[in-house]
Design a protein around this motif. Sequence first.
Motif, short mmCIF file in Angstrom:
data_model
loop_
_atom_site.label_atom_id
_atom_site.label_comp_id
_atom_site.label_asym_id
_atom_site.label_seq_id
_atom_site.Cartn_x
_atom_site.Cartn_y
_atom_site.Cartn_z
N VAL A 97 -41.77 -25.99 51.25
CA VAL A 97 -41.53 -24.96 52.27
C VAL A 97 -42.66 -23.94 52.27
O VAL A 97 -43.19 -23.59 53.34
N ASP A 98 -43.06 -23.47 51.09
CA ASP A 98 -44.14 -22.49 51.00
C ASP A 98 -45.43 -23.03 51.59
O ASP A 98 -46.14 -22.33 52.32
N GLY A 128 -30.77 -25.65 49.20
CA GLY A 128 -31.68 -25.39 50.31
C GLY A 128 -32.60 -26.57 50.51
O GLY A 128 -33.15 -27.12 49.57
N SER A 132 -34.21 -26.59 56.35
CA SER A 132 -33.51 -25.31 56.40
C SER A 132 -34.45 -24.16 56.04
O SER A 132 -34.49 -23.14 56.74
N GLY A 133 -35.21 -24.32 54.97
CA GLY A 133 -36.14 -23.28 54.56
C GLY A 133 -37.20 -22.99 55.60
O GLY A 133 -37.54 -21.83 55.87
N HIS A 136 -35.99 -20.93 58.66
CA HIS A 136 -35.79 -19.50 58.39
C HIS A 136 -37.09 -18.72 58.29
O HIS A 136 -37.12 -17.52 58.52
N ARG A 137 -38.18 -19.40 57.97
CA ARG A 137 -39.43 -18.67 57.68
C ARG A 137 -40.60 -18.98 58.60
O ARG A 137 -41.63 -18.31 58.53
#
Length: 151
Positions: A97-98, A128, A132-133, A136-137
């Motif tokens: 995700v990052d 998570g 999904s992650g 959100h970001r």
Amino acid sequence: MTYRTVLVGTDGSASSFRAVTTAASLAAATRATLVLACAYLPMRESARAAAADRLGELAYKVNGSTPADDALRAAREHAVAAGASDVVLAAEQGEAVDVLITLAERHAADLLVVGNRGLNSLAGRLLGSVPSGVTHRAPCDVLIVHTTSGH
């Protein structure tokens, strides 16, 4: 809205290649740049040494970003077959995700594409999932491609 830069995450799995194919088709249709992204984590030295002992001359395949680079090369084949012509490869160390969020910002992506793997699993709900992650970001639109049966 026309997308100029489409970023898609891949881990080299068959399901992630389905997301790559969808992203590549969209990129081709809008003449967008397609950024193929793959996150990787460093292997602990003890695990790397054990794997290297078993692999012998193929030990380079478990060092550094080599597995991510291999996944990206395979993903590029899928992307080109789906019509993408302007393809950028990006392997980066970190959690998925990052890495996807960082690369979306760095490449000024208009659309971030991920597969749905993990979205419907118990582990995904508790811990998570990548889709999904990302939703959100993300600094841009997100497309979640149905790449798994969801069982």
